[in-house]
Design a protein around this motif. Structure first.
Motif, PDB file in Angstrom:
ATOM      1  N   ASN A  39     -20.035  14.961 -15.824  1.00  0.00           N
ATOM      2  CA  ASN A  39     -20.997  15.823 -16.502  1.00  0.00           C
ATOM      3  C   ASN A  39     -22.429  15.400 -16.197  1.00  0.00           C
ATOM      4  N   ALA A  40     -22.699  14.093 -16.126  1.00  0.00           N
ATOM      5  CA  ALA A  40     -24.038  13.609 -15.787  1.00  0.00           C
ATOM      6  C   ALA A  40     -24.408  13.998 -14.355  1.00  0.00           C
ATOM      7  N   LEU A  41     -23.459  13.903 -13.435  1.00  0.00           N
ATOM      8  CA  LEU A  41     -23.710  14.306 -12.050  1.00  0.00           C
ATOM      9  C   LEU A  41     -24.005  15.798 -11.949  1.00  0.00           C
ATOM     10  N   LEU A  42     -23.217  16.603 -12.637  1.00  0.00           N
ATOM     11  CA  LEU A  42     -23.443  18.052 -12.624  1.00  0.00           C
ATOM     12  C   LEU A  42     -24.798  18.402 -13.228  1.00  0.00           C
ATOM     13  N   ALA A  43     -25.169  17.755 -14.321  1.00  0.00           N
ATOM     14  CA  ALA A  43     -26.475  18.002 -14.947  1.00  0.00           C
ATOM     15  C   ALA A  43     -27.614  17.621 -14.002  1.00  0.00           C
ATOM     16  N   ALA A  44     -27.489  16.526 -13.275  1.00  0.00           N
ATOM     17  CA  ALA A  44     -28.525  16.108 -12.346  1.00  0.00           C
ATOM     18  C   ALA A  44     -28.661  17.115 -11.207  1.00  0.00           C
ATOM     19  N   LEU A  45     -27.553  17.618 -10.706  1.00  0.00           N
ATOM     20  CA  LEU A  45     -27.586  18.618  -9.633  1.00  0.00           C
ATOM     21  C   LEU A  45     -28.215  19.930 -10.126  1.00  0.00           C
ATOM     22  N   ARG A  46     -27.890  20.326 -11.346  1.00  0.00           N
ATOM     23  CA  ARG A  46     -28.496  21.546 -11.907  1.00  0.00           C
ATOM     24  C   ARG A  46     -29.999  21.365 -12.091  1.00  0.00           C
ATOM     25  N   ALA A  48     -31.991  19.525 -10.461  1.00  0.00           N
ATOM     26  CA  ALA A  48     -32.660  19.493  -9.156  1.00  0.00           C
ATOM     27  C   ALA A  48     -32.635  20.863  -8.480  1.00  0.00           C
ATOM     28  N   GLY A  49     -31.958  21.824  -9.091  1.00  0.00           N
ATOM     29  CA  GLY A  49     -31.874  23.150  -8.499  1.00  0.00           C
ATOM     30  C   GLY A  49     -30.883  23.246  -7.361  1.00  0.00           C
ATOM     31  N   LEU A  50     -29.981  22.284  -7.270  1.00  0.00           N
ATOM     32  CA  LEU A  50     -28.997  22.276  -6.189  1.00  0.00           C
ATOM     33  C   LEU A  50     -27.673  22.890  -6.619  1.00  0.00           C
ATOM     34  N   LEU A  51     -27.538  23.170  -7.911  1.00  0.00           N
ATOM     35  CA  LEU A  51     -26.320  23.760  -8.432  1.00  0.00           C
ATOM     36  C   LEU A  51     -26.730  24.801  -9.451  1.00  0.00           C
ATOM     37  N   LYS A  52     -26.108  25.938  -9.368  1.00  0.00           N
ATOM     38  CA  LYS A  52     -26.442  27.035 -10.278  1.00  0.00           C
ATOM     39  C   LYS A  52     -26.007  26.697 -11.698  1.00  0.00           C
TER      40      LYS A  52
END
Length: 53
Positions: A39-46, A48-52
């Motif tokens: 969940n922390a990885l997904l939040a960081a990607l979101r 940064a604008g790298l994940l919708k």
């Protein structure tokens, strides 16, 4: 890095996600520890604008 869509590659250049620390003791990590890290990885990607979102 090669991208299938050149425009997508150019849009991502220069963006980085926030650092997410490693699990300190992977051998004894629980399923909850792993889920929290994912969940922390997904939040960081979101963020940064790298994940919708």
């Amino acid at each position: 890095m090669a991208y299938l869509n050149d425009g997508a590659g150019k849009a991502r250049e220069g963006k980085q996600a926030a650092a997410v620390a490693d699990i300190p003791t992977p051998g004894s990590a629980t399923a909850t520890d792993c889920a929290n890290k994912i969940n922390a990885l997904l939040a960081a990607l979101r963020a940064a604008g790298l994940l919708k979102s």
